[in-house]
Design a protein around this motif. Structure first.
Motif, mmCIF file in Angstrom:
data_model
loop_
_atom_site.group_PDB
_atom_site.id
_atom_site.type_symbol
_atom_site.label_atom_id
_atom_site.label_comp_id
_atom_site.label_asym_id
_atom_site.label_seq_id
_atom_site.Cartn_x
_atom_site.Cartn_y
_atom_site.Cartn_z
ATOM 1 N N THR A 5 0.797 -1.069 -0.122
ATOM 2 C CA THR A 5 0.029 -0.205 -0.041
ATOM 3 C C THR A 5 0.762 1.202 0.038
ATOM 4 O O THR A 5 1.367 1.600 1.230
ATOM 5 N N PRO A 6 0.826 2.212 -1.099
ATOM 6 C CA PRO A 6 1.772 3.114 -1.320
ATOM 7 C C PRO A 6 1.644 4.382 -0.013
ATOM 8 O O PRO A 6 2.564 5.014 0.319
ATOM 9 N N GLY A 7 0.158 4.527 0.454
ATOM 10 C CA GLY A 7 0.003 5.328 1.320
ATOM 11 C C GLY A 7 0.794 5.288 2.564
ATOM 12 O O GLY A 7 1.020 6.064 3.377
ATOM 13 N N GLY A 8 0.800 3.707 2.910
ATOM 14 C CA GLY A 8 1.656 3.618 4.204
ATOM 15 C C GLY A 8 2.980 3.964 4.117
ATOM 16 O O GLY A 8 3.482 4.657 5.181
ATOM 17 N N ALA A 9 3.510 3.755 3.147
ATOM 18 C CA ALA A 9 4.990 4.151 2.950
ATOM 19 C C ALA A 9 5.209 5.675 2.960
ATOM 20 O O ALA A 9 6.036 6.358 3.881
ATOM 21 N N MET A 10 4.274 6.314 2.247
ATOM 22 C CA MET A 10 4.264 7.555 2.205
ATOM 23 C C MET A 10 4.198 8.247 3.568
ATOM 24 O O MET A 10 5.074 9.430 4.043
ATOM 25 N N LEU A 11 3.117 7.878 4.307
ATOM 26 C CA LEU A 11 2.724 8.404 5.579
ATOM 27 C C LEU A 11 4.149 8.142 6.788
ATOM 28 O O LEU A 11 4.489 8.797 7.450
ATOM 29 N N GLU A 12 4.499 6.905 6.661
ATOM 30 C CA GLU A 12 5.549 6.533 7.480
ATOM 31 C C GLU A 12 6.782 7.455 7.097
ATOM 32 O O GLU A 12 7.539 7.897 8.124
ATOM 33 N N SER A 13 7.303 7.575 5.941
ATOM 34 C CA SER A 13 8.399 8.440 5.700
ATOM 35 C C SER A 13 8.052 9.913 6.172
ATOM 36 O O SER A 13 9.081 10.545 6.862
ATOM 37 N N GLY A 14 6.906 10.274 6.165
ATOM 38 C CA GLY A 14 6.557 11.773 6.693
ATOM 39 C C GLY A 14 6.668 11.649 8.250
ATOM 40 O O GLY A 14 7.211 12.839 8.945
ATOM 41 N N ALA A 15 6.346 10.685 8.928
ATOM 42 C CA ALA A 15 6.242 10.637 10.227
ATOM 43 C C ALA A 15 7.703 10.619 10.949
ATOM 44 O O ALA A 15 8.032 11.257 11.792
#
Length: 286
Positions: A5-15
């Motif tokens: 799920t790309p959204g998971g990776a995007m949000l994790e990198s932001g966090a």
């Protein structure tokens, strides 16, 4: 465990960029994830509202609490006002973010809660689906996005397939929080028959794939609903006389093809409407 799920990776990198420690979650193993949340004491949740609801209901069932949880960033689905109020009753302050795998963040919510503020890195238009013509402020249409800052991945007037509307007042006045960019009403459904269930896309082609596995099905319609605030899928099927496809086999096909749970309702030949609909999304977000 959100794997592809790309959204998971995007949000994790932001966090991580904000200095946060991230505990990865995902659907399944709800009890183990609940126990991990109690032990690790996270103060924030990022994910779909439906899975947060499942976790909290499981905590209630086991008479447990997650007192450390005070914030939630919700995406992937609509966020009903009733669910937001329920989170507030638990002391959890929730905000929405609207994003796609192709674009990333498109719009986000502030404490003012008067629509979602369009991200500074994108240009958003609301257009009439199928024509690309802009609609009037307040009118529901398809969200079309142009990336402004990513030279390595240019997207011009990318049609998301999602429905939303411009908040008319945002064109003439700033948000009470001070942000001056245009605001939209958030995710309001799909422009085509594709829909989202528990953060996962469900396409008409998947319904066709399920039907192809069971030759006795003459016609099918997938009905998506949200009684009591929880998404459900029911495949209504007309079966040929003498069809021997067991209901359990069709249920298993739904799970294998869509990766989601669904139920099956058998209909008499000719009972389903002849209106061309393959997926009928009847959810309400009052």
């Amino acid at each position: 465990s959100y794997h592809f799920t790309p959204g998971g990776a995007m949000l994790e990198s932001g966090a991580h960029a904000l200095g946060c420690t991230v505990f990865r979650g995902g659907t399944g193993q709800t009890e183990q994830q609940l126990e991990a949340m109690i032990d690790l004491r996270p103060d924030g949740y990022v994910g779909t509202p439906s899975f947060l609801k499942i976790i909290l209901e499981k905590a209630d069932e086991r008479r447990l609490t997650v007192p450390s949880l005070r914030k939630a960033l919700l995406s992937g689905e609509a966020v009903p006002a009733s669910f937001r109020d329920a989170l507030g009753g638990r002391g959890i302050r929730a905000h929405q973010v609207y994003a796609t795998a192709d674009v990333g963040s498109i719009a986000y919510e502030s404490d003012a809660r008067e629509g979602l503020i369009v991200d500074e890195g994108v240009l958003v238009e609301i257009v009439r689906a199928g024509t690309g013509d802009p609609v009037a402020a307040g009118e529901v249409g398809e969200v079309v996005v142009t990336l402004l800052r990513n030279r390595d991945y240019p997207l011009i007037r990318f049609g998301t397939g999602d429905l939303s509307a411009i908040v008319p007042s945002s064109l003439s006045a700033a948000s009470p929080c001070g942000r001056t960019n245009m605001r939209i009403k958030g995710w309001m459904g799909r422009a085509d028959q594709t829909t989202k269930v528990k953060g996962m896309f469900v396409h008409p082609s998947q319904v066709a794939a399920i039907v192809a596995r069971h030759p006795g099905i003459a016609k099918a319609r997938l009905v998506v609903d949200n009684p009591k605030g929880a998404d459900t899928m029911t495949l209504h099927v007309e079966v040929s006389d003498g069809d021997s496809s067991p209901r359990e086999a069709i249920v298993a096909s739904i799970r294998e093809v869509t990766k989601l749970r669904g139920e099956v309702t058998i209909r008499a030949p000719g009972e389903l409407a002849n209106d061309g609909k393959v997926i009928d999304d009847v959810r309400r977000y009052d």
